[in-house]
Every structure is written in structure tokens, then in C-alpha cells.
Design a protein around this motif. Structure first.
Motif, short mmCIF file in Angstrom:
data_model
loop_
_atom_site.label_atom_id
_atom_site.label_comp_id
_atom_site.label_asym_id
_atom_site.label_seq_id
_atom_site.Cartn_x
_atom_site.Cartn_y
_atom_site.Cartn_z
N ARG A 1 -75.09 -52.52 10.59
CA ARG A 1 -74.52 -53.17 11.90
C ARG A 1 -74.17 -51.95 12.74
O ARG A 1 -74.03 -52.15 14.09
CB ARG A 1 -73.69 -54.27 11.79
N SER A 2 -73.68 -50.83 12.33
CA SER A 2 -73.23 -49.76 12.95
C SER A 2 -74.36 -48.91 13.96
O SER A 2 -74.17 -48.39 14.96
CB SER A 2 -72.53 -48.79 12.25
N TYR A 3 -75.54 -49.46 13.56
CA TYR A 3 -76.82 -48.97 14.18
C TYR A 3 -77.06 -49.68 15.41
O TYR A 3 -77.80 -49.12 16.18
CB TYR A 3 -78.03 -48.42 13.28
N TYR A 4 -76.80 -50.80 15.34
CA TYR A 4 -77.38 -51.82 16.16
C TYR A 4 -77.17 -51.36 17.85
O TYR A 4 -78.28 -51.48 18.27
CB TYR A 4 -76.69 -53.03 16.11
N LYS A 5 -76.01 -51.20 18.08
CA LYS A 5 -75.91 -51.04 19.43
C LYS A 5 -76.53 -49.77 20.13
O LYS A 5 -77.32 -49.90 21.35
CB LYS A 5 -74.34 -50.76 19.92
N GLN A 6 -76.55 -48.74 19.12
CA GLN A 6 -77.58 -47.58 19.83
C GLN A 6 -78.96 -47.81 19.89
O GLN A 6 -79.57 -47.51 20.60
CB GLN A 6 -76.99 -46.34 19.04
N LEU A 7 -79.36 -48.51 18.71
CA LEU A 7 -80.88 -48.85 18.92
C LEU A 7 -81.35 -49.72 19.80
O LEU A 7 -82.17 -49.49 20.48
CB LEU A 7 -80.99 -49.49 17.54
N ILE A 8 -80.40 -50.61 20.34
CA ILE A 8 -80.70 -51.64 21.36
C ILE A 8 -80.37 -51.01 22.78
O ILE A 8 -81.32 -51.24 23.65
CB ILE A 8 -79.75 -52.98 21.38
N GLN A 9 -79.72 -50.01 22.89
CA GLN A 9 -79.55 -49.24 24.21
C GLN A 9 -80.86 -48.43 24.26
O GLN A 9 -80.91 -48.01 25.32
CB GLN A 9 -78.37 -48.48 23.88
N HIS A 10 -81.43 -47.88 23.30
CA HIS A 10 -82.83 -47.11 23.30
C HIS A 10 -83.99 -48.12 23.48
O HIS A 10 -84.97 -47.71 23.54
CB HIS A 10 -82.92 -46.34 22.09
N GLY A 11 -83.56 -49.60 23.72
CA GLY A 11 -84.85 -50.35 23.78
C GLY A 11 -85.61 -51.15 22.61
O GLY A 11 -86.59 -51.47 22.61
N TRP B 1 -67.87 -58.11 18.43
CA TRP B 1 -66.94 -57.87 17.19
C TRP B 1 -65.83 -57.20 17.49
O TRP B 1 -65.73 -56.35 18.42
CB TRP B 1 -68.16 -56.93 16.30
N SER B 2 -64.92 -57.63 16.66
CA SER B 2 -63.49 -57.01 16.71
C SER B 2 -63.45 -55.57 16.62
O SER B 2 -64.34 -55.02 16.00
CB SER B 2 -62.34 -57.78 15.93
N ILE B 3 -62.52 -54.79 17.44
CA ILE B 3 -62.26 -53.48 17.12
C ILE B 3 -62.15 -52.99 15.94
O ILE B 3 -62.83 -52.14 15.56
CB ILE B 3 -61.21 -53.09 18.26
N TRP B 4 -61.59 -53.66 14.99
CA TRP B 4 -61.22 -53.28 13.71
C TRP B 4 -62.51 -53.29 12.90
O TRP B 4 -62.85 -52.66 12.06
CB TRP B 4 -60.38 -54.30 13.03
N LYS B 5 -63.31 -54.44 13.33
CA LYS B 5 -64.68 -54.60 12.38
C LYS B 5 -65.51 -53.20 12.96
O LYS B 5 -66.27 -52.66 11.81
CB LYS B 5 -65.45 -55.91 12.97
N ARG B 6 -65.72 -53.07 14.12
CA ARG B 6 -66.33 -51.81 14.59
C ARG B 6 -65.62 -50.74 14.31
O ARG B 6 -66.54 -49.63 13.62
CB ARG B 6 -66.68 -51.80 16.00
N ALA B 7 -64.55 -50.41 13.96
CA ALA B 7 -63.87 -49.17 13.37
C ALA B 7 -64.26 -49.12 11.88
O ALA B 7 -64.45 -48.02 11.21
CB ALA B 7 -62.52 -49.26 13.72
N GLY B 8 -64.30 -50.35 11.10
CA GLY B 8 -64.80 -50.29 9.97
C GLY B 8 -66.14 -49.91 9.58
O GLY B 8 -66.50 -49.00 8.69
N GLN B 9 -67.01 -50.29 10.43
CA GLN B 9 -68.41 -49.89 10.29
C GLN B 9 -68.63 -48.33 10.46
O GLN B 9 -69.24 -47.84 9.88
CB GLN B 9 -69.17 -50.52 11.44
#
Length: 530
Positions: free
Chosen positions: A426-436, A512-520
Motif C-alpha cells: 500500500r505504500s506504493y499506491y499513492k505514487q502509482l496513482i499520481q503517475h496515472g 489513512w492515519s499518519i501513523w499508518k502511513r509512517a508505518g508503511q
């Protein structure tokens, strides 16, 4: 999507998670606690020696970091090992040394690959030439040539393919073919686990052995550890069934991320004419007899024709290596060649290349095939994978494709089998989505399929996940295909699966919470070791 039971008796069970899959997290916590304890003890008891202790730890870190940086491992591994060594100067360095010794003391994959390639060059020198593949478009012709030239496995056009969108239909046909075996059965799995499915296969193997069928069984020790009854193995051997355990582990106290160089392949060759491969292991969850993480979705292939010869050679070269009898002699192999009639040999079914990948041999076959097929996409790239833990080169290939107007869709599980790996995915999702790139999670449960479909015309199906272990650390196998009959079925599988998936948006990621994203992101630092 309709869920067919195909006669399997389904029931839910509460499955206890074994200790081994959590070894990475448990060991990290123990390492942190021990190092903290050592430092605290040093401060309280031997405070005068603290500078010298730090000096010793620093020297260990420096030496190990230099060894890591000058090694030939993947750059992502270099960065992760250096971070680990700097965070845990004593234990990080010790783990790197143990990992290096484990590789040197167990398997020599360079030697294996050199000898196996000599065998393949002799066996396949009379196989089809490029003239038979005029239908291939330029870019796919180059990819076909690349796979042939790096793996030494040939392309075939006379092999029929059948794609299975679930473990239930995969094993239904496999069981029928096992019952019809006349000459030999070669079976190789990462996981064999006691249960209803294994009982059924076990009975067939015993019956076929009694009828004079030659049977060889190979499985990975870590994948099957504590899952396969010893009495079954004894009974199989007493029935004259030959068994090999791949890469036995000597020290179980080691963390599981050091259990590298595993045999993650799955293949069953029957009488040399039929072969099965894909993501499914020999365990009840793969046919949804038991429910572990919701509905378990997998994918597989059945080959009938000359291409099964490549899988036979894959199996026998590894078997002979484990027997310490791998030589460049090829006489034994010919006795297991497909015996196809003239009609079957002349049929045209599209083009395919079965291939395997061996770690630590200097050639990244699995990763190169994925990157190559992604880079050659013109219209669409559809991917199913249980894990999405990639290095920067794979990320960039996907980014470039999406930014070039290619429709890129990736399906991952919604109910994971390994929560910490899913967090990294899931840590990859946002970057992948931003690239289309479009991301979907399989809502009914866990998707274990390893499939990539490009432009609706080319595909790869096999055992290779989109993660570091599959791409760089495990033995794997797969089939590259162009315009084969099963391409339509693969496309239909994506069309049927996407509507029951959860589309992941940038907004969802940001909720997602900041703690969840930090953990990812923290876990992502250690992604290559997962």
C-alpha cells in the motif's frame, strides 16, 4: 463473477498463523531490545568502556557496509542492508555475514546455471527457428528473441494452452490428468500441506506407483515445513516414489528473511505431453476448501504439446543437481520427450516460451521479462499480483508506460496473508496513482494470481510475484505467450474480476492515519528483506 465449487467440500476454519512468517518482525523487535539492553548494561556497568564499544560497533558497521556496497547484489538490497547494519551495528553486520555464508555453503547457482545452460543448448538446438514466427510484431519478436537468448529455452507454436482463473478448476483438471497418467509424473511445489486436497493427490500417487508409473516429487522445505506428515513421506518412499527436499534449513532459530534461495516453482509434468503451472500450491486454501483470508483466487495454465518438454528439462536439471549428478550429458533427458502425433505437432496455437529463473546467477530473468513486456506495451497493461514490492526500475517502467498513455491497471488483495507485506504494498499506491496507474483491491479476499496481460495479445502466467523475493531470491517459472488461445480467457478473467474489486484513489490513501502511513514507509525501508 460466479464462484464454482467443482465438487470441493468447503468449510471455514480459523487458521493459526505460524511463527515462521512473523520471523522478520519478531527478530527485529528482539534485535532492538537486545541492542538497547547491551547499551544500557554498558552505560551502567562498564561506562568507561562505552567509547570503545561504540568504536568496535562502528568498525563492524563500516566493514560490513563496504562489503555490501562492493557486492554484486541488487542496489535496493545494498541500501536495505546498509540501513539495517547502521540501525543494528552488531546484529545487522552479523546477519549479513550469516546470510552470505548461508548462500556460499548451500547452493552454487552459478555452477548449476552454467551446466543447465549447456544441457539446454544441446537439447533445444533442433527446435523451431524465427522463420516459423512471422506473425510476431517487431517488438514482440525482439522480446521472444531476448527470452530465448538469455534462458536458452525455445519458443513453440504447436502447444495448446488452457487458462484457469481459480484453483478449483485448475486442480479439477489436474486430478483428472493424474488419474490418466501412464508413464511418469514429475511434481514440484513450494507448499504441500496436509488436508483434503493432499489426501486426494496422495492416494492417486500411491495408486499410480503401484501400477508402475514413475513418480518424482520435489518440494521446498521452508514452504512445506510442519505441513507435510512424515508418515506420508515414508509411505511414498516405500511405494518407490522418489522425493527431494529443496535446500534444507540447518538453523531454524534464524529470522525468516535469511531463508532465501527457495524453490517457489510449481509444475506438474504428466507423461511428457501435459504440464501444469501457475500460482497454486498443493493445499486446501488454494481450492477454498478452507477459508483463510476470504476467497482465495489464483491462476494457472495447462500446456499440451511440445512446450511441455521445456518444463521436463527444468524439473530434471534441478532434480539431478540435488542428486549431485548434474552433468552436461543429455542421454537421460531424451527418454522423457513428448510423444506427440503428427496432427498435434502441425497444429498452430500461438507462440509461447516456458522459462525459469535462478537467483544469484548474474542474470535477472524474471525481472527482465516483466520490464521488457511492460516497456513494449502500446495500449494496456493489466496485472494481478499478491504482493507489490518493487524496485525503482520496475516502478519507472510502469510510470513511463502510464505517462505514455498506456492503460495500466493493477489488482492486489484486499485481505492480505502477510499484513506487513501488504502495508508495504500500500505504500506504493499513492505514487502509482499520481503517475496515472489504476489500483484495485480484490474485495472477496486474497488474490494470489501472478498474471500480466499486455495489449490484449501478450501475457505472462506463472509463479513470479511482483516482489523482491520472486524477482531476485527464489527459483521461479513462468510462460510467456503471444496470441495463444488462452489470451482471451485471461482477458475475460480481468473483465470479470475488476467489477468486484475496490478502486483505490488518492483520497483513500490520504485518509489513512499518519501513523499508518509512517508505518508503511518505515517497513518499506526493509522491503527487499521481506
Amino acid at each position: 463473477m460466479t464462484n464454482h465449487s467443482h465438487g470441493w467440500n468447503k468449510h471455514k476454519v480459523q487458521v493459526k498463523l505460524g511463527l515462521l512468517p512473523w520471523g522478520r518482525i519478531i527478530f527485529a523487535l528482539i534485535a532492538i531490545a537486545l541492542q538497547f539492553g547491551i547499551v544500557l548494561f554498558a552505560v551502567l556497568k562498564v561506562s568507561r568502556a562505552v567509547p570503545y564499544i561504540y568504536l568496535i560497533f562502528g568498525a563492524i558497521s563500516l566493514v560490513c557496509s563496504i562489503l555490501v556496497w562492493t557486492s554484486e547484489i541488487n542496489y535496493a538490497y545494498k541500501a536495505t542492508w546498509i540501513i539495517t547494519i547502521l540501525l543494528f551495528p552488531l546484529f545487522g553486520g552479523l546477519l549479513f555475514v550469516i546470510s552470505t555464508l548461508q548462500k556460499a555453503g548451500t547452493l552454487n547457482f552459478s555452477k548449476y546455471t552454467d551446466t543447465a545452460n549447456q544441457i539446454k543448448k544441446q537439447l533445444f538446438k533442433t527446435c523451431a527457428s524465427d522463420k516459423e514466427f512471422k506473425s510476431l510484431q517487431g517488438s514482440y519478436l525482439r522480446q521472444m528473441n531476448h527470452i530465448q537468448n538469455t534462458t536458452f529455452y525455445p519458443a513453440y507454436s504447436d502447444t495448446s494452452t488452457l487458462y484457469y482463473p481459480s484453483g478449483e478448476v485448475f486442480f479439477k483438471d489436474l486430478i483428472a490428468d493424474l488419474r490418466n497418467a501412464k508413464e511418469f509424473i514429475f511434481m514440484e511445489f513450494f507448499i504441500i500441506s496436509d488436508g483434503e486436497l493432499w489426501r486426494l493427490v496422495y492416494d492417486i500417487l500411491i495408486e499410480k506407483a503401484a501400477a508402475g508409473v514413475e513418480i518424482r516429487l520435489m518440494y521446498d522445505e521452508i514452504g512445506s515445513m510442519w505441513k507435510l506428515p512424515k508418515q506420508d513421506l515414508t509411505a511414498l518412499q516405500e511405494a518407490n516414489i522418489k522425493i527431494h527436499v529443496f535446500n534444507p534449513i540447518k538453523l531454524l532459530i534464524l529470522p525468516s528473511f535469511l531463508f532465501n534461495w527457495r524453490d517457489h516453482r510449481k509444475m506438474i509434468v504428466i507423461d511428457g505431453d501435459v504440464c501444469y503451472t501457475g500460482g497454486s500450491n498443493l493445499a486446501d486454501e488454494y481450492v477454498n476448501i478452507i477459508e483463510r483470508f476470504g476467497h482465495w483466487k489464483d491462476a494457472g495454465l495447462r500446456l499440451h504439446g511440445s512446450a511441455t518438454w521445456s518444463f521436463t528439462v527444468m524439473f530434471l536439471t534441478l532434480w539431478n543437481y540435488l542428486d549431485q549428478q548434474l552433468t552436461s550429458s543429455i542421454e537421460e533427458y531424451y527418454s522423457y520427450r513428448p510423444r506427440l502425433d503428427a496432427t498435434t505437432k502441425n497444429e498452430q496455437h500461438g507462440i509461447l516460451i516456458p522459462y525459469d529463473d535462478v537467483p544469484d546467477d548474474g542474470v535477472e530473468i524474471a525481472a527482465n521479462v516483466y520490464r521488457n513486456i511492460i516497456n513494449r506495451a502500446n495500449h494496456s497493461i493489466y496485472i494481478m499480483t499478491p504482493y507489490l514490492v518493487m524496485d525503482e526500475t520496475m516502478n519507472q517502467a510502469l510510470y513511463t508506460a502510464a505517462e505514455s498513455g498506456v492503460d495500466v491497471k493493477i489488482i492486489t488483495p484486499h485481505h492480505p496473508d502477510k499484513p506487513y507485506v501488504h502495508a508495504v504494498t500500500r505504500s506504493y499506491y499513492k505514487q502509482l496513482i499520481q503517475h496515472g496507474i489504476e489500483i484495485y483491491e480484490y474485495k472477496p479476499g486474497f488474490i494470489h494470481s501472478k498474471v500480466i496481460l499486455v495489449d490484449g495479445i501478450a501475457a505472462v502466467v506463472g509463479t513470479v510475484n511482483f516482489d523482491y523475493r520472486s524477482l531476485y531470491l527464489h527459483l521461479e517459472c513462468a510462460v510467456w505467450m503471444y496470441d495463444t488461445e488462452c489470451i482471451t480467457a485471461i482477458k475475460r478473467d480481468f473483465e470479470d474480476t475488476l467489477p468486484i474489486c475496490l478502486p483505490i484513489t488518492k483520497t483513500i490513501c490520504e485518509q489513512w492515519s499518519i501513523w499508518k502511513r509512517a508505518g508503511q514507509w518505515f517497513l518499506r525501508l526493509f522491503a527487499p528483506l521481506m
